[in-house]
Design a protein around this motif. Structure first.
Motif, short mmCIF file in Angstrom:
data_model
loop_
_atom_site.label_atom_id
_atom_site.label_comp_id
_atom_site.label_asym_id
_atom_site.label_seq_id
_atom_site.Cartn_x
_atom_site.Cartn_y
_atom_site.Cartn_z
N PRO A 116 44.14 10.66 -39.48
CA PRO A 116 43.20 10.11 -40.48
C PRO A 116 43.50 10.58 -41.90
N LEU A 117 43.90 11.84 -42.03
CA LEU A 117 44.24 12.37 -43.35
C LEU A 117 45.45 11.64 -43.94
N LEU A 118 46.46 11.44 -43.10
CA LEU A 118 47.66 10.72 -43.55
C LEU A 118 47.33 9.27 -43.91
N GLY A 119 46.49 8.64 -43.11
CA GLY A 119 46.13 7.25 -43.38
C GLY A 119 45.41 7.10 -44.71
N GLN A 120 44.42 7.97 -44.97
CA GLN A 120 43.68 7.93 -46.23
C GLN A 120 44.59 8.23 -47.42
#
Length: 218
Positions: free
Chosen positions: A8-12
């Protein structure tokens, strides 16, 4: 940190980087294209020759290209705050990204336009085509493939700049790499952000080359 936490961090962060690069590219083309045209047009052999104007424009462009981006970001903090009301975050980063990329793109535009055959310009001039029409209907269309290649190089440069913008809390992959990868010693996350940046660069280069090749064949 587990992969379930990292994804999720990478996606955001990737989405924030894409937004920064897209908006910065749009503004860079908006301001850099006319600046590049002006550099060519005011040159000695240009359509609107003016030595004083050409030297002034060249000086501005050279100064802009000489400043390291990390210094530029700090130098324009007051202007960024005046323009967007803050100096951190996604939208604040667009300001120094654009300012840093415009001189770079303007030189690429200048190179692209100088690659157009002078015979084509002279033929249009001999037919009575106005100088402004020569720019819009001859120079720019003839140089379109080279201009697309210039935009591609600029996009890749902006991806790199956006990563450096993480130093001032701009968000995106650079900010993620600094806050988690470096400050929290999350080496796998640091490596993952580098991989994503490489993928973005490769994707931009592939799409840009394909589009430029298609235009060149027309």
């Amino acid at each position: 940190m587990t992969w379930q936490e990292m994804v999720p961090l990478l996606g955001q962060a990737t989405w924030e980087t894409v937004l920064m690069v897209v908006w910065s590219t749009l503004f860079t083309v908006l301001f850099g294209l006319p600046l590049g045209v002006a550099l060519v047009g005011t040159s000695r052999d240009g359509l609107f020759p003016s030595r004083a104007a050409n030297q002034l424009l060249s000086l501005i462009v050279n100064i802009g290209r000489s400043l390291p981006f990390i210094i530029l970001m700090i130098a324009v903090i007051p202007f960024t705050r005046l323009l967007v009301g803050t100096t951190i975050g996604l939208y604040a980063a667009i300001v120094p990204l654009t300012i840093g990329a415009v001189p770079f793109f303007a030189r690429l535009v200048e190179i692209a336009l100088r690659g157009v055959s002078p015979d084509v310009v002279q033929a249009a001039h001999a037919m009575g085509v106005s100088r402004l029409s020569i720019v819009t209907k001859v120079l720019l269309p003839e140089a379109r493939a080279a201009l697309v290649a210039g935009v591609t190089v600029t996009v890749i440069t902006l991806v790199s700049y956006s990563a450096m913008a993480g130093v001032i809390g701009a968000g995106g992959l650079g900010d993620l790499a600094i806050r988690y990868g470096y400050q929290r010693f999350e080496t796998p996350l640091m490596i993952a952000t580098c991989v994503v940046i490489i993928i973005l660069v490769q994707l931009a280069q592939t799409l840009g080359d394909a589009f430029a090749d298609r235009l060149a064949k027309r």
